[in-house]
Design a protein around this motif. Structure first.
Motif, PDB file in Angstrom:
ATOM      1  N   PRO A  70      37.005  24.718  37.776  1.00 16.95           N
ATOM      2  CA  PRO A  70      37.091  24.745  39.238  1.00 16.95           C
ATOM      3  C   PRO A  70      37.334  26.169  39.741  1.00 16.95           C
ATOM      4  O   PRO A  70      37.975  26.972  39.051  1.00 16.95           O
ATOM      5  CB  PRO A  70      38.279  23.838  39.561  1.00 16.95           C
ATOM      6  N   GLY A  72      38.438  28.406  43.331  1.00 16.65           N
ATOM      7  CA  GLY A  72      38.883  28.421  44.720  1.00 16.65           C
ATOM      8  C   GLY A  72      38.294  29.635  45.414  1.00 16.65           C
ATOM      9  O   GLY A  72      37.174  29.603  45.933  1.00 16.65           O
ATOM     10  N   ALA A  73      39.058  30.753  45.423  1.00 12.94           N
ATOM     11  CA  ALA A  73      38.525  31.992  45.984  1.00 12.94           C
ATOM     12  C   ALA A  73      38.462  33.081  44.915  1.00 12.94           C
ATOM     13  O   ALA A  73      38.093  34.216  45.206  1.00 12.94           O
ATOM     14  CB  ALA A  73      39.393  32.445  47.158  1.00 12.94           C
ATOM     15  N   GLY A  74      38.872  32.751  43.703  1.00  7.49           N
ATOM     16  CA  GLY A  74      38.799  33.726  42.598  1.00  7.49           C
ATOM     17  C   GLY A  74      39.784  34.877  42.734  1.00  7.49           C
ATOM     18  O   GLY A  74      39.539  35.968  42.224  1.00  7.49           O
ATOM     19  N   THR A  75      40.918  34.649  43.411  1.00  2.00           N
ATOM     20  CA  THR A  75      41.884  35.758  43.607  1.00  2.00           C
ATOM     21  C   THR A  75      42.990  35.776  42.548  1.00  2.00           C
ATOM     22  O   THR A  75      43.966  36.511  42.698  1.00  2.00           O
ATOM     23  CB  THR A  75      42.541  35.695  45.010  1.00  2.00           C
ATOM     24  N   SER A  76      42.843  34.978  41.511  1.00  2.00           N
ATOM     25  CA  SER A  76      43.882  34.937  40.468  1.00  2.00           C
ATOM     26  C   SER A  76      44.034  36.293  39.785  1.00  2.00           C
ATOM     27  O   SER A  76      43.108  37.114  39.785  1.00  2.00           O
ATOM     28  CB  SER A  76      43.519  33.900  39.412  1.00  2.00           C
ATOM     29  N   ASN A  80      42.707  33.168  35.366  1.00  2.47           N
ATOM     30  CA  ASN A  80      42.771  31.698  35.459  1.00  2.47           C
ATOM     31  C   ASN A  80      41.414  31.008  35.669  1.00  2.47           C
ATOM     32  O   ASN A  80      41.141  30.021  35.014  1.00  2.47           O
ATOM     33  CB  ASN A  80      43.758  31.265  36.562  1.00  2.47           C
ATOM     34  N   PRO A 134      50.302  33.962  49.409  1.00  3.40           N
ATOM     35  CA  PRO A 134      50.051  34.859  48.281  1.00  3.40           C
ATOM     36  C   PRO A 134      49.438  36.203  48.698  1.00  3.40           C
ATOM     37  O   PRO A 134      49.081  36.995  47.836  1.00  3.40           O
ATOM     38  CB  PRO A 134      49.073  34.051  47.415  1.00  3.40           C
ATOM     39  N   THR A 139      42.522  29.812  48.518  1.00  2.43           N
ATOM     40  CA  THR A 139      42.304  28.464  49.041  1.00  2.43           C
ATOM     41  C   THR A 139      43.545  27.613  48.755  1.00  2.43           C
ATOM     42  O   THR A 139      44.318  27.913  47.833  1.00  2.43           O
ATOM     43  CB  THR A 139      41.106  27.800  48.335  1.00  2.43           C
ATOM     44  N   ALA A 145      46.810  24.662  42.472  1.00  2.01           N
ATOM     45  CA  ALA A 145      46.517  24.734  41.032  1.00  2.01           C
ATOM     46  C   ALA A 145      47.315  25.845  40.344  1.00  2.01           C
ATOM     47  O   ALA A 145      47.629  25.742  39.166  1.00  2.01           O
ATOM     48  CB  ALA A 145      45.024  24.924  40.812  1.00  2.01           C
ATOM     49  N   ASN A 146      47.628  26.928  41.067  1.00  2.00           N
ATOM     50  CA  ASN A 146      48.437  28.018  40.480  1.00  2.00           C
ATOM     51  C   ASN A 146      49.908  27.929  40.884  1.00  2.00           C
ATOM     52  O   ASN A 146      50.698  28.792  40.523  1.00  2.00           O
ATOM     53  CB  ASN A 146      47.915  29.387  40.945  1.00  2.00           C
ATOM     54  N   SER A 149      53.237  31.129  45.511  1.00  2.15           N
ATOM     55  CA  SER A 149      54.415  31.133  46.391  1.00  2.15           C
ATOM     56  C   SER A 149      54.436  32.361  47.306  1.00  2.15           C
ATOM     57  O   SER A 149      54.044  32.268  48.444  1.00  2.15           O
ATOM     58  CB  SER A 149      55.701  30.981  45.605  1.00  2.15           C
ATOM     59  N   GLU A 199      46.335  24.596  36.901  1.00  2.00           N
ATOM     60  CA  GLU A 199      45.255  25.583  36.765  1.00  2.00           C
ATOM     61  C   GLU A 199      43.896  24.968  36.392  1.00  2.00           C
ATOM     62  O   GLU A 199      43.127  25.549  35.621  1.00  2.00           O
ATOM     63  CB  GLU A 199      45.651  26.668  35.748  1.00  2.00           C
ATOM     64  N   ILE A 205      41.375  19.091  42.063  1.00  2.00           N
ATOM     65  CA  ILE A 205      42.027  18.661  43.294  1.00  2.00           C
ATOM     66  C   ILE A 205      41.022  18.830  44.423  1.00  2.00           C
ATOM     67  O   ILE A 205      40.472  19.922  44.618  1.00  2.00           O
ATOM     68  CB  ILE A 205      43.280  19.535  43.554  1.00  2.00           C
ATOM     69  N   GLU A 417      54.579  33.457  39.462  1.00  2.00           N
ATOM     70  CA  GLU A 417      53.703  32.840  40.466  1.00  2.00           C
ATOM     71  C   GLU A 417      52.215  33.026  40.188  1.00  2.00           C
ATOM     72  O   GLU A 417      51.401  32.383  40.833  1.00  2.00           O
ATOM     73  CB  GLU A 417      54.044  33.387  41.868  1.00  2.00           C
TER      74      GLU A 417
END
Ligand SMILES: Cc1cc2nc3c(=O)[nH]c(=O)nc-3n(C[C@H](O)[C@H](O)[C@H](O)COP(=O)(O)OP(=O)(O)OC[C@H]3O[C@@H](n4cnc5c(N)ncnc54)[C@H](O)[C@@H]3O)c2cc1C
Length: 458
Positions: A70, A72-76, A80, A134, A139, A145-146, A149, A199, A205, A417
């Motif tokens: 999955p 989201g916005a790929g900002t991990s 991840n 964050p 997203t 998923a992460n 916080s 993750e 989700i 986080e």
């Protein structure tokens, strides 16, 4: 193994050709997050618009044992969402509807691809907000998923604390809806908190009901300078222990302060460690009294400058500067990659971990930009380097390793986080001991064919 053509056709059939791609530019965009971890191309990307479409995609992948990651916005920051085993990336960004706002219950239903900043813009007209922040344009699905916080977790909690209900697609395509709309429950196992921080390895989700907070009518902020990081970090733990309830308590080390001065027009702080303190509430006098107590604690700990009475505009600029620190560091070292350390310790151990980080950097001649959500014991320390310069990169890895191991030895965690992703997998056993076996059993139970975000966490 690449996805066989017959499966590619069936997957494309679920969303149609406009929302399915095997083109190199889309694959490249989904091969890397914001971390230094090596990119890896998926075989295909799909953009579903409904839970039903996600379920059909996952069901087909499960049948063909095709990896599914999955997105989201790929900002991990720990690799991840990198699809390390290829396969299908399910990008949730077109599931971006705010479904229902129930202001009387302080709740909102959203699709997973809603960006939290867009959600907060919409909620403003209702006098409500979703506090975790964050900084990056993440997203809500990625935040759940992460278990993201950020700066305000100290007062309002992390994402996991604010989930009422989830809609999750399991590895076999089944759709479940754990949680309740009631504020309280003691019914059964808490599956919402199981999926928070998972993750993408247990399920996808697709919808989330979040608990919201009223926008506080008043705030008071102060910026405090200290001669040393030890004084600043000891002060933070004392403020927390004194029973005060700040909404943010951020530590910014000397080198990071220098970058704020360099890259902003508004600020020219003394080049020394800083603490930002902020209170939220309804009663200005009460908060002013709290801030006065903070001043006393700071001065007892040797604060060299205490600047209160910061106006609305200056406060916004201050937080912008704090959020932009990551970009300032990247601008300072064009062409280099950040190794972003993220650990958290019990609050009384904060001075120890900050002193340890400073000592490590000094010993190895490296600049580590120490800053973080220190009020929750969470410290970051990005260090810049070139992953191809093996000798320097090995030094950064050694510092990262020593700092994480020290945090765990203090009763802390490898990641406050940012999550485990690829970067923190090696610490799971050290941190969790034989609890890790239980986590692996849960993974096996929910994803017996190992298709969901494989190669992560364990
Ligand atoms: C400059 C910068 C500052 C940051 N500061 C903070 C900070 O202060 N606090 C903080 O907590 N984080 C911070 N982050 C990290 C990051 O923004 C968060 O972890 C964020 O929650 C990631 O969300 P995303 O939508 O980008 O998810 P992604 O990065 O796309 O994915 C995150 C993980 O969740 C999985 N996933 C995504 N969507 C779903 C879904 N719908 N269902 C199941 N799994 C899913 C992915 O496979 C991946 O494993 C920062 C990042 C940057 C770049």
């Amino acid at each position: 193994m690449p996805i066989p053509d017959s499966f590619l056709q069936r997957l494309q059939g679920v969303v149609g050709p406009k929302r399915f791609s095997t083109g190199i530019s889309n694959l490249t965009l989904h091969s890397k997050d914001e971390s230094f971890h090596a990119p890896h191309l998926p075989d295909a990307v799909a953009w579903p618009k409904s839970t039903g479409e996600v379920s059909q995609l996952v069901r087909i992948c499960n049948e063909g044992k095709i990896p599914v990651t999955p997105w989201g916005a790929g900002t991990s920051l720990e690799g991840n969402p990198i699809p390390v085993k290829g396969g299908l990336v399910i990008d949730l960004q077109q599931m971006n509807k705010i479904l229902e706002i129930r202001e009387d219950d302080l709740q909102v239903d959203v699709q997973a691809g809603v960006v939290f900043k867009d959600l907060n813009k919409k909620l403003k007209q209702y006098g409500l907000f979703f506090p975790p922040d964050p900084g990056a344009s993440a997203t809500i699905g990625g935040m759940v998923a992460n278990n993201a916080s950020g700066i305000r977790a100290i007062k309002y909690g992390a994402t996991k604390d604010l989930i009422q209900q989830l809609t999750v697609v399991l590895a076999d395509g089944e759709i479940i809806r754990p949680g309740t709309l009631s504020f309280k429950t003691s019914s059964g196992l808490d599956l919402c908190r199981l999926f928070a921080g998972s993750e993408g390895i247990l399920g996808i989700i697709t919808e989330i009901t979040l608990r919201l907070t009223g926008i506080p009518p008043e705030f008071l902020s102060a910026v405090v300078s200290f001669a040393t990081a030890k004084e600043a970090s000891s002060t933070i733990s004392q403020i927390i222990r004194s029973g005060l309830s700040p909404a943010a308590l951020e530590f910014i080390g000397k080198d990071a302060v220098r970058l704020i001065n360099k890259y902003t027009e508004e600020f020219n702080f003394p080049e020394a460690p800083l603490v930002f303190v902020e209170f939220h509430g309804t009663n200005r006098e009460g908060m002013a009294a709290d801030l006065e107590l903070v001043r006393e604690i700071c001065e007892e700990n040797g604060a060299s400058r205490f600047e209160a009475g910061i106006g609305r505009q200056a406060r916004a600029k201050l937080w912008d500067a704090r959020y932009n620190l990551h970009d300032f560091i990247l601008r300072e070292y064009p062409g280099l990659e950040p190794m972003a350390i993220d650990t958290a310790v019990p609050i009384s151990k904060l001075p120890k971990i900050v002193a340890f980080a400073e000592e490590l950097c000094k010993e190895r001649g490296i600049i580590g930009y120490i800053f973080g959500h220190a009020g929750s014991g969470n410290i970051h320390m990005p260090m810049m380097g070139n992953p191809n310069d093996k000798a320097t990169w090995a030094v950064l890895e050694e510092i990262n390793h020593k700092l994480v191991a020290f945090a765990i030895s203090l009763g802390g965690t490898a990641t406050g986080e940012h999550g485990v992703g690829i970067g923190k997998m090696q610490y799971m056993e050290l941190e969790h001991g034989n609890s890790l076996k239980v986590m692996k059993k849960i993974k096996k139970l929910l994803d017996p064919r190992g298709i969901l975000n494989p190669g992560k966490m364990f």
